[in-house]
Design a protein around this motif. Sequence first.
Motif, PDB file in Angstrom:
ATOM      1  N   GLY A 249     100.172  65.424  77.748  1.00  5.57           N
ATOM      2  CA  GLY A 249     101.436  66.380  77.220  1.00  5.57           C
ATOM      3  C   GLY A 249     101.843  66.972  78.512  1.00  5.57           C
ATOM      4  N   SER A 250     103.089  66.696  79.042  1.00 12.02           N
ATOM      5  CA  SER A 250     103.321  66.934  80.381  1.00 12.02           C
ATOM      6  C   SER A 250     103.868  68.674  80.390  1.00 12.02           C
ATOM      7  N   ASP A 251     104.287  68.899  79.452  1.00  8.17           N
ATOM      8  CA  ASP A 251     104.694  70.523  79.402  1.00  8.17           C
ATOM      9  C   ASP A 251     105.882  70.564  80.258  1.00  8.17           C
ATOM     10  N   SER A 252     106.621  69.618  80.579  1.00 11.04           N
ATOM     11  CA  SER A 252     107.618  69.543  81.647  1.00 11.04           C
ATOM     12  C   SER A 252     108.560  70.503  80.841  1.00 11.04           C
ATOM     13  N   ALA A 253     108.916  71.495  81.734  1.00 13.32           N
ATOM     14  CA  ALA A 253     109.874  72.594  81.505  1.00 13.32           C
ATOM     15  C   ALA A 253     110.960  73.031  82.411  1.00 13.32           C
ATOM     16  N   PRO A 254     112.092  72.291  82.146  1.00 15.19           N
ATOM     17  CA  PRO A 254     113.265  72.773  83.100  1.00 15.19           C
ATOM     18  C   PRO A 254     113.696  74.044  83.071  1.00 15.19           C
ATOM     19  N   HIS A 255     114.224  74.648  84.173  1.00 16.07           N
ATOM     20  CA  HIS A 255     114.800  75.659  84.421  1.00 16.07           C
ATOM     21  C   HIS A 255     116.021  75.391  85.473  1.00 16.07           C
ATOM     22  N   PRO A 256     117.009  76.103  85.397  1.00 13.05           N
ATOM     23  CA  PRO A 256     118.125  75.997  86.151  1.00 13.05           C
ATOM     24  C   PRO A 256     117.555  76.645  87.648  1.00 13.05           C
ATOM     25  N   SER A 257     117.731  75.933  88.590  1.00 10.48           N
ATOM     26  CA  SER A 257     117.015  76.280  89.767  1.00 10.48           C
ATOM     27  C   SER A 257     117.193  77.671  90.492  1.00 10.48           C
ATOM     28  N   LEU A 258     118.105  78.249  90.133  1.00 11.16           N
ATOM     29  CA  LEU A 258     118.330  79.747  90.456  1.00 11.16           C
ATOM     30  C   LEU A 258     117.261  80.468  89.688  1.00 11.16           C
ATOM     31  N   SER A 259     117.081  80.275  88.578  1.00 11.11           N
ATOM     32  CA  SER A 259     115.970  81.071  88.001  1.00 11.11           C
ATOM     33  C   SER A 259     114.262  80.750  88.338  1.00 11.11           C
ATOM     34  N   LYS A 260     114.275  79.481  88.697  1.00 12.56           N
ATOM     35  CA  LYS A 260     112.944  79.229  89.407  1.00 12.56           C
ATOM     36  C   LYS A 260     112.738  79.715  90.466  1.00 12.56           C
ATOM     37  N   SER A 261     113.800  79.785  91.351  1.00 15.24           N
ATOM     38  CA  SER A 261     113.747  80.286  93.083  1.00 15.24           C
ATOM     39  C   SER A 261     113.879  81.691  93.133  1.00 15.24           C
ATOM     40  N   THR A 262     114.222  82.444  92.120  1.00 16.02           N
ATOM     41  CA  THR A 262     114.752  83.905  92.486  1.00 16.02           C
ATOM     42  C   THR A 262     113.917  84.709  91.702  1.00 16.02           C
ATOM     43  N   ALA A 263     113.277  85.853  92.249  1.00 15.77           N
ATOM     44  CA  ALA A 263     112.622  86.921  91.521  1.00 15.77           C
ATOM     45  C   ALA A 263     113.454  88.266  91.959  1.00 15.77           C
ATOM     46  N   THR A 264     113.218  89.063  91.248  1.00 19.87           N
ATOM     47  CA  THR A 264     113.699  90.532  91.755  1.00 19.87           C
ATOM     48  C   THR A 264     112.728  91.674  91.530  1.00 19.87           C
ATOM     49  N   ALA A 265     113.079  92.852  92.142  1.00 19.82           N
ATOM     50  CA  ALA A 265     112.109  93.823  91.779  1.00 19.82           C
ATOM     51  C   ALA A 265     111.536  94.271  90.322  1.00 19.82           C
ATOM     52  N   THR A 266     112.526  93.970  89.540  1.00 17.03           N
ATOM     53  CA  THR A 266     112.400  94.101  88.010  1.00 17.03           C
ATOM     54  C   THR A 266     112.038  92.752  87.036  1.00 17.03           C
ATOM     55  N   SER A 267     112.290  91.600  87.830  1.00 16.58           N
ATOM     56  CA  SER A 267     112.079  90.390  86.808  1.00 16.58           C
ATOM     57  C   SER A 267     111.573  89.584  87.870  1.00 16.58           C
ATOM     58  N   GLY A 268     110.487  88.435  87.236  1.00 13.70           N
ATOM     59  CA  GLY A 268     110.001  87.460  88.043  1.00 13.70           C
ATOM     60  C   GLY A 268     110.780  86.095  87.881  1.00 13.70           C
ATOM     61  N   CYS A 269     110.396  85.112  88.485  1.00 12.29           N
ATOM     62  CA  CYS A 269     110.996  83.963  88.376  1.00 12.29           C
ATOM     63  C   CYS A 269     110.672  83.457  87.093  1.00 12.29           C
ATOM     64  N   ALA A 270     111.315  82.013  86.677  1.00 11.26           N
ATOM     65  CA  ALA A 270     110.963  81.403  85.454  1.00 11.26           C
ATOM     66  C   ALA A 270     109.784  80.583  85.706  1.00 11.26           C
ATOM     67  N   ALA A 271     108.984  80.525  84.247  1.00 10.52           N
ATOM     68  CA  ALA A 271     107.812  79.929  84.344  1.00 10.52           C
ATOM     69  C   ALA A 271     108.045  78.458  83.837  1.00 10.52           C
ATOM     70  N   GLY A 272     107.551  77.439  84.503  1.00 11.48           N
ATOM     71  CA  GLY A 272     107.759  75.933  84.337  1.00 11.48           C
ATOM     72  C   GLY A 272     107.852  75.053  85.224  1.00 11.48           C
ATOM     73  N   VAL A 273     107.126  73.900  85.269  1.00 13.96           N
ATOM     74  CA  VAL A 273     107.142  72.766  86.129  1.00 13.96           C
ATOM     75  C   VAL A 273     107.952  71.743  85.552  1.00 13.96           C
ATOM     76  N   TYR A 274     108.867  70.932  86.210  1.00 12.19           N
ATOM     77  CA  TYR A 274     109.519  70.219  85.647  1.00 12.19           C
ATOM     78  C   TYR A 274     109.176  68.725  86.318  1.00 12.19           C
ATOM     79  N   THR A 275     108.857  67.824  85.338  1.00 13.45           N
ATOM     80  CA  THR A 275     108.099  66.400  85.671  1.00 13.45           C
ATOM     81  C   THR A 275     108.649  65.461  85.122  1.00 13.45           C
ATOM     82  N   SER A 276     109.561  65.688  84.227  1.00  9.35           N
ATOM     83  CA  SER A 276     109.979  64.583  83.136  1.00  9.35           C
ATOM     84  C   SER A 276     110.602  63.315  83.850  1.00  9.35           C
ATOM     85  N   PRO A 277     111.449  63.499  85.068  1.00  9.55           N
ATOM     86  CA  PRO A 277     112.080  62.186  85.731  1.00  9.55           C
ATOM     87  C   PRO A 277     111.383  61.455  86.372  1.00  9.55           C
ATOM     88  N   ILE A 278     109.957  61.944  86.694  1.00  4.77           N
ATOM     89  CA  ILE A 278     109.307  61.122  87.478  1.00  4.77           C
ATOM     90  C   ILE A 278     107.672  60.903  87.110  1.00  4.77           C
TER      91      ILE A 278
END
Length: 358
Positions: A249-278
Amino acid sequence: MSAANYGDIIEVTAPADFHVHLRDGELSKLVTPHVHKGGFYLAYVMPNLVPPITTTEMAIEYKKRLKDYSGSSKVEFLMTLYLSDALRPSDVKNWKAAGIVGVKSYPRGVTTNSDEGIESYDKYDELFKAMEVHGIVLNLHGEIPSDHSKNICVLNAEERFLPVLANLANKYPKLRIVLEHATTAAAVNAVKACGDNVACTITAHHLALTVDDWAGQSFHFCKPVAKFPDDRRALQDAIKSGNKKFFLGSDSAPHPSLSKSTATATSGCAAGVYTSPILLPLVAHLLDSFGAIDRLADFTSNFGRGFYQIPENSNAPKVLVKKVQGVTVQTEYSSEGKTVVPFWANKQIEWQIINDKE
């Protein structure tokens, strides 16, 4: 089994991913075709949209959208509902005819779009009994919310959940239950200790990652988080053993690249690893790396289909993967202003799909 040789070819009948996130809207249009691109013909679809999928009508409409986006008429989408007070025991008898195969449980607040998740299973007694009767599967996100007063955090949240799994398995012995995306040796042992009504999905990325890989690397951060090297080894050994309780069960979980790569002082980056295309080449590469390439067909198709009681089809498509010198994973995928970055972007995978025979 030792590692495969370059040029070796393995055939898998209708690979099946029994845990995938396909989102909605423009992001769904981008990522849904990647199920087939990654070599798969069955997608067991998670319901944690906003709002979550909680009715038969919502599931039917979502499935229609996915089929429209898929790019292949041969991909089968199995639908799930989000465990909540909106689910009525009297409706369970109608779910299979609508293409609904399971109900997904999210503890409140532990992962993406789980704010409406549950806090107690006791009130779902009648629902679970109806699911037993009508063959609907219960899918468990196996963590409990962090509680620092009880010394619970992301590193032990899964292990603290395991008594809940054992209790549900004993209380509802005819209810098929899947512990989703296991990450610990304790989870592997707990699933083995349960009866035949309990199975377990394992992701591709948890076969590769440990805590060192996501600490400071947002594109490896997911929930549940990858744990320790001996936990990763236990997942690998479960597959290598050929135990039919464990499947992909891949749990392949896409997020827009900006929300994956960006964290701020008040919010973390998105949780999820994207494996579906490979996904299929990636799983082949990983299984080959720890001497389990001979388990590829069982792990990515046979065992999961067996647990979900999906009838065999003599006309099912065959996918061939070949061990090669190396294929570089694409850097990103983009469409209509949405961009996603796959797992292992720019890295080399030593397996590739060579012939997708529909």
